[in-house]
Each structure stands twice: as structure tokens, then as C-alpha cells.
Design an enzyme around this catalytic site. Structure first.
Site, PDB file in Angstrom:
ATOM      1  N   ILE A   5      55.484 -34.434 -80.243  1.00  0.00           N
ATOM      2  CA  ILE A   5      54.328 -34.742 -79.422  1.00  0.00           C
ATOM      3  C   ILE A   5      53.337 -33.600 -79.606  1.00  0.00           C
ATOM      4  CG2 ILE A   5      55.483 -36.202 -77.722  1.00  0.00           C
ATOM      5  CD1 ILE A   5      55.781 -33.864 -75.880  1.00  0.00           C
ATOM      6  N   ASP A   6      52.077 -33.878 -79.344  1.00  0.00           N
ATOM      7  CA  ASP A   6      51.030 -32.894 -79.612  1.00  0.00           C
ATOM      8  C   ASP A   6      51.196 -31.622 -78.786  1.00  0.00           C
ATOM      9  OD1 ASP A   6      49.889 -34.757 -81.315  1.00  0.00           O
ATOM     10  OD2 ASP A   6      48.541 -35.550 -79.781  1.00  0.00           O
ATOM     11  N   LYS A   7      50.611 -30.556 -79.264  1.00  0.00           N
ATOM     12  CA  LYS A   7      50.676 -29.250 -78.606  1.00  0.00           C
ATOM     13  C   LYS A   7      50.300 -29.333 -77.128  1.00  0.00           C
ATOM     14  CE  LYS A   7      48.220 -24.765 -78.738  1.00  0.00           C
ATOM     15  NZ  LYS A   7      47.196 -25.015 -77.687  1.00  0.00           N
TER      16      LYS A   7
END
Length: 284
Positions: free
Chosen positions: A118-120
Site C-alpha cells: 500500500i502507498d507510503k
């Protein structure tokens, strides 16, 4: 022919090679503004990739569940999943090496145990494989779309209908190489959403993914005109203050790779997300 050979490298990467004097024409180093002429012999000496030293770090990860095969982690907002040239340490992988120890080896050396990402600046649940058998099983479940992944997002605008299905292909943006976009010829992508609550100017929604394309939720919600609040890449400049997009992977379900038991986990919204919802509620 040259374009085909460089298809797997971004424009920014090639520009960096020019800065590092790795590109020459007829054995003469060039600058980025050089105009190519017919008959020029372009030589690109691709440098050896930077070796990343994976160091276990005590990052006090929240391990929601762990056994001999799998672990489930609640990733905090602001943490990168695995090391890269721009993020050599402080990543989820660094923390896993310290707390979980045994991790699968199927992915490359900088992504041990990582089955999906999942994104930062997206918070929430990730499944981690502790051995290769578990990794293969979990990855196959993702491919077969039998795993369960639900997200909660706060988006701009008041969505008038209660439910929706977004089916639109996603690929790298032709305008900004750092972004993804809905484009013709992109990879198939399907997102389902349901309205949980409406506020003045915003809507809280729950989303379920059929596919797992890069930035899928963020791209799809922007595409239908309801971008995720706080999103610095796909949202409007005038947005809610926070630590990035208000997007949380709240529910994760899969079949245990050894016991075949159905496993479902849920993580509460981050504090800043809850506080923002309270503020919006008070304004209504």
C-alpha cells in the site's frame, strides 16, 4: 529500436544517467538539450544498481497477527513498504526483519515477505509471508481475487448515490511519469464503493478492490470526480490538512496457506482520520 530497449526505464531515470555522464554520442558525453541527428550512435552505459544494505530496525511495528506462516501488520501512515534508492531504511521491511525474523525469499532481496503493498501515506493492513509456501498461496489468492481487501476513504464532494462500481483501465500517465491514470490500453482495474456518511463538501466511503493496480483507489476516485481528501498527487490543492491522503486499509481477509482457515482482520482508523471526521461532523 532504442525506445523498445528503454521501455522499462523512466524518463527521469534516463535524465539522471545523462547527468551522471553515462550517455554519449559517438563517444562524446552529451547534455540533456542535445538534438539527436540521423546517424548518431547513442551509447548508454547503465550503471550497476545501488546495493541496499537491509538492516533490521526496531520500528515498533503493530503486528496484528503472527504464526509460523503469516503475519498481519498495521502499517502506519508515512511509512514506505520496502527499501528503494530514495528510502534505504525506516521501511516496513526493515521493521519486519527486526520483529518477525523469518520472511519469504520469493521476491527480490529488498522485498522479503512482501506479498502486496500500500502507498507510503496510506495506512492499514498488509499480509506478510514468512516462508515461500505461504507467499505462493497468498499471491495466488490475490491473483484469483479470493482475498478480501476493504478500505475507508474520505473524498471531496458529496456522492449522490449509495453505491458504485468503477471499471476503468489504469496505466502510467503520459503527462506525469510519477502518476498513474485511466488510459486506453491500461491494465484492467475494478473498484467498488459504498457511501458510509456524507458531510458538507465531503463523503466517507468504503471501498473494495477486485484488482490491485498502483494508486488504484486514488486514480479511480479522481477519475469520477471525487478525489481522496489530502491526496498531494491526485487531489486538489485546497484540501484537508493531514499527513497525506485520508485512505486506510481497514479490512484484510485470506485463507490460511496451511490450515485453510478463513482469516479476517480489521484495523481502526488512525487518530488524525478520526479527529478529522469529528471536526466535519461538528460543522454539519
Amino acid at each position: 529500436m532504442l525506445n523498445e530497449r528503454l521501455a522499462n526505464h523512466s524518463r527521469s531515470q534516463i535524465q539522471q544517467w545523462i547527468k551522471e555522464q553515462c550517455v554519449s554520442i559517438d563517444h562524446k558525453v552529451i547534455k540533456a538539450n542535445y538534438k539527436v541527428s540521423s546517424g548518431d550512435k547513442i551509447i548508454i552505459e547503465i550503471p550497476e544498481p545501488e546495493e541496499l544494505d537491509l538492516v533490521p530496525e526496531n520500528l515498533d511495528l503493530e503486528i496484528v497477527y503472527e504464526d509460523d506462516d503469516v503475519a498481519v501488520v498495521n502499517k502506519p501512515q508515512g511509512m514506505v513498504v520496502h527499501p528503494s534508492a530514495g528510502h534505504p531504511n525506516g521501511t516496513l521491511v526493515n521493521g519486519l526483519l527486526y520483529q518477525v525474523k523469518n520472511l519469504s525469499t520469493i521476491n527480490d532481496v529488498v522485498r522479503p515477505g512482501i506479498v502486496h503493498r500500500i502507498d507510503k501515506d496510506t495506512s492499514g493492513l498488509l499480509m506478510v509471508a514468512k516462508n515461500d509456501h505461504a507467499h505462493e498461496s497468498l499471491a495466488q489468492q490475490l491473483k484469483d481475487k479470493t482475498s478480501l481487501r476493504k478500505y475507508v476513504a474520505l473524498v471531496h464532494g458529496e456522492i449522490p448515490h449509495e453505491k458504485g462500481r468503477i471499471e476503468a483501465p489504469i496505466g502510467r500517465s503520459k503527462v506525469n511519469r510519477k502518476m498513474q491514470a485511466v488510459i486506453e490500453g491500461g491494465k484492467p482495474a475494478v473498484t467498488h464503493f459504498e457511501v458510509l456518511k456524507r458531510f458538507e463538501g465531503f463523503t466517507l466511503i468504503e471501498l473494495q478492490l477486485e484488482t490491485g493496480r498502483t494508486h488504484q483507489i486514488r486514480v479511480h476516485m479522481q477519475y469520477i470526480g471525487y478525489p481522496v481528501a489530502g491526496d498531494p498527487l491526485y487531489g486538489p490543492k485546497k484540501t484537508l490538512k493531514g499527513n497525506g491522503q485520508f485512505l486506510h486499509a481497514k479490512l484484510l481477509g485470506f485463507e490460511h496457506p496451511t490450515t485453510d482457515a478463513s482469516m479476517v482482520f480489521e484495523a481502526p482508523l488512525p487518530e488524525i482520520f478520526e479527529k478529522t471526521l469529528t471536526t466535519l461532523q461538528e460543522k454539519d
